[in-house]
Design an enzyme around this catalytic site. Structure first.
Site, PDB file in Angstrom:
ATOM      1  CE  LYS A 168     -17.887 -35.689  69.567  1.00  0.00           C
ATOM      2  NZ  LYS A 168     -19.244 -36.197  69.821  1.00  0.00           N
ATOM      3  NE  ARG A 190     -25.376 -35.553  63.468  1.00  0.00           N
ATOM      4  CZ  ARG A 190     -24.515 -35.768  64.449  1.00  0.00           C
ATOM      5  NH1 ARG A 190     -23.723 -34.793  64.870  1.00  0.00           N
ATOM      6  NH2 ARG A 190     -24.449 -36.941  65.031  1.00  0.00           N
ATOM      7  NE  ARG A 202     -23.023 -39.333  62.061  1.00  0.00           N
ATOM      8  CZ  ARG A 202     -22.258 -38.899  63.058  1.00  0.00           C
ATOM      9  NH1 ARG A 202     -21.728 -37.690  63.021  1.00  0.00           N
ATOM     10  NH2 ARG A 202     -22.024 -39.656  64.111  1.00  0.00           N
ATOM     11  NE  ARG A 238     -24.863 -42.300  67.819  1.00  0.00           N
ATOM     12  CZ  ARG A 238     -24.923 -41.212  67.062  1.00  0.00           C
ATOM     13  NH1 ARG A 238     -23.831 -40.547  66.806  1.00  0.00           N
ATOM     14  NH2 ARG A 238     -26.058 -40.800  66.568  1.00  0.00           N
TER      15      ARG A 238
HETATM   16  P1  AMP Z   1     -18.540 -39.426  65.980  1.00  0.00           P
HETATM   17  O1  AMP Z   1     -18.563 -38.803  64.631  1.00  0.00           O
HETATM   18  O2  AMP Z   1     -17.442 -38.874  66.860  1.00  0.00           O
HETATM   19  O3  AMP Z   1     -19.881 -39.414  66.652  1.00  0.00           O
HETATM   20  O4  AMP Z   1     -18.153 -40.985  65.763  1.00  0.00           O
HETATM   21  C1  AMP Z   1     -18.969 -41.826  65.003  1.00  0.00           C
HETATM   22  C2  AMP Z   1     -18.750 -43.283  65.379  1.00  0.00           C
HETATM   23  O5  AMP Z   1     -17.375 -43.649  65.133  1.00  0.00           O
HETATM   24  C3  AMP Z   1     -18.988 -43.634  66.826  1.00  0.00           C
HETATM   25  O6  AMP Z   1     -20.355 -43.859  67.127  1.00  0.00           O
HETATM   26  C4  AMP Z   1     -18.142 -44.898  66.976  1.00  0.00           C
HETATM   27  O7  AMP Z   1     -18.787 -46.019  66.378  1.00  0.00           O
HETATM   28  C5  AMP Z   1     -16.926 -44.553  66.120  1.00  0.00           C
HETATM   29  N1  AMP Z   1     -15.891 -43.874  66.931  1.00  0.00           N
HETATM   30  C6  AMP Z   1     -15.450 -42.597  66.773  1.00  0.00           C
HETATM   31  N2  AMP Z   1     -14.505 -42.301  67.688  1.00  0.00           N
HETATM   32  C7  AMP Z   1     -14.354 -43.412  68.444  1.00  0.00           C
HETATM   33  C8  AMP Z   1     -13.535 -43.765  69.574  1.00  0.00           C
HETATM   34  N3  AMP Z   1     -12.673 -42.884  70.119  1.00  0.00           N
HETATM   35  N4  AMP Z   1     -13.654 -45.012  70.098  1.00  0.00           N
HETATM   36  C9  AMP Z   1     -14.503 -45.908  69.561  1.00  0.00           C
HETATM   37  N5  AMP Z   1     -15.296 -45.659  68.526  1.00  0.00           N
HETATM   38  C10 AMP Z   1     -15.236 -44.434  67.957  1.00  0.00           C
END
Ligand code: AMP
Length: 213
Positions: free
Chosen positions: A14, A123, A156, A167
């Site tokens: 993404k 990663r 991470r 997740r």
């Molecule tokens: P990502 O980098 O998009 O994988 O986001 C990392 C973490 O941030 C996720 O595992 C959630 O804990 C939090 N997070 C990011 N975007 C959202 C969202 N739209 N709603 C809730 N939690 C989010």
């Protein structure tokens, strides 16, 4: 004005694909995960609120997420549009978003679970500049060091097998229904996320009918 949403499970690319698309078309890339990580790294009040939730691979509460996204979009620095990744992640967030913004397309990056595991567990992230590495496809030249800024590379906090399993469960139960909402509005293009990043990007542009950069 172009407004896109990029969806896909962790490790589907993404961030990479949103970055390539926004750079080519002068769009602002908004990553909710990056905003939260910035707050955690800088020990802000918001960072303290989300740190444990993120490390466990759970979703941050909707009120907090909506406030962060709302504040970010109200900055209106996106003259030509934006690419938002990591949002919306459940039905309520999707409704909140669609109330205020009409979108031009949702890019769904499709990746099988076993490939997700392989990518995510390999990663690494630079603690200084945020650059993303993968020990399979793009290794840093010096182990543990960022090629760009020389910062330390770390895993991470949420890229552990346990957090990843959480997740993937969250994704299946909460995020898939968002795709269904968008599919009903015929916004969604499905892209196979397995090939190399440039191939995936070409396919995204082809499916969205975007020709020039
Ligand atoms: P990502 O980098 O998009 O994988 O986001 C990392 C973490 O941030 C996720 O595992 C959630 O804990 C939090 N997070 C990011 N975007 C959202 C969202 N739209 N709603 C809730 N939690 C989010």
């Amino acid at each position: 004005m172009r407004k896109y949403v990029v969806m896909g499970v962790q490790g589907s690319g993404k961030g990479t694909q949103s970055g390539l698309l926004s750079k080519a078309f002068d769009l602002v890339h908004i990553s909710v995960g990056d905003i939260f990580r910035w707050h955690v790294q800088h020990h802000t009040k918001l960072g303290a609120q989300v740190r444990r939730i993120m490390a466990a691979g759970e979703l941050v509460g909707d009120d907090l997420v909506e406030a962060v996204v709302g504040d970010r979009l109200r900055m209106h620095d996106w003259n030509y549009g934006f690419v938002i990744d990591g949002f919306p992640r459940n039905g309520r967030q999707a409704e909140f978003f669609l109330e205020s913004y009409d979108i031009d397309g949702v890019i769904h990056l499709d990746l099988p679970d076993e490939e997700v595991r392989r990518r995510v567990l390999n990663r690494r992230l630079c603690t200084r500049c945020g650059m993303d590495y993968n020990l399979i496809a793009d290794r840093p030249e010096v182990e543990g060091r960022c090629d760009v800024c020389g910062g330390d590379l770390v895993t991470r906090a949420d890229d552990t097998p346990e957090a990843l399993a959480a997740r993937l469960r969250e994704y299946r139960s909460k995020t898939r229904p968002v795709l269904d909402i968008f599919r009903r509005k015929e916004y969604v293009v499905n892209v196979d996320a397995r090939p190399d990043p440039d191939t995936v990007q070409r396919e995204i542009r082809k499916q969205l009918g975007l020709t020039s950069g």
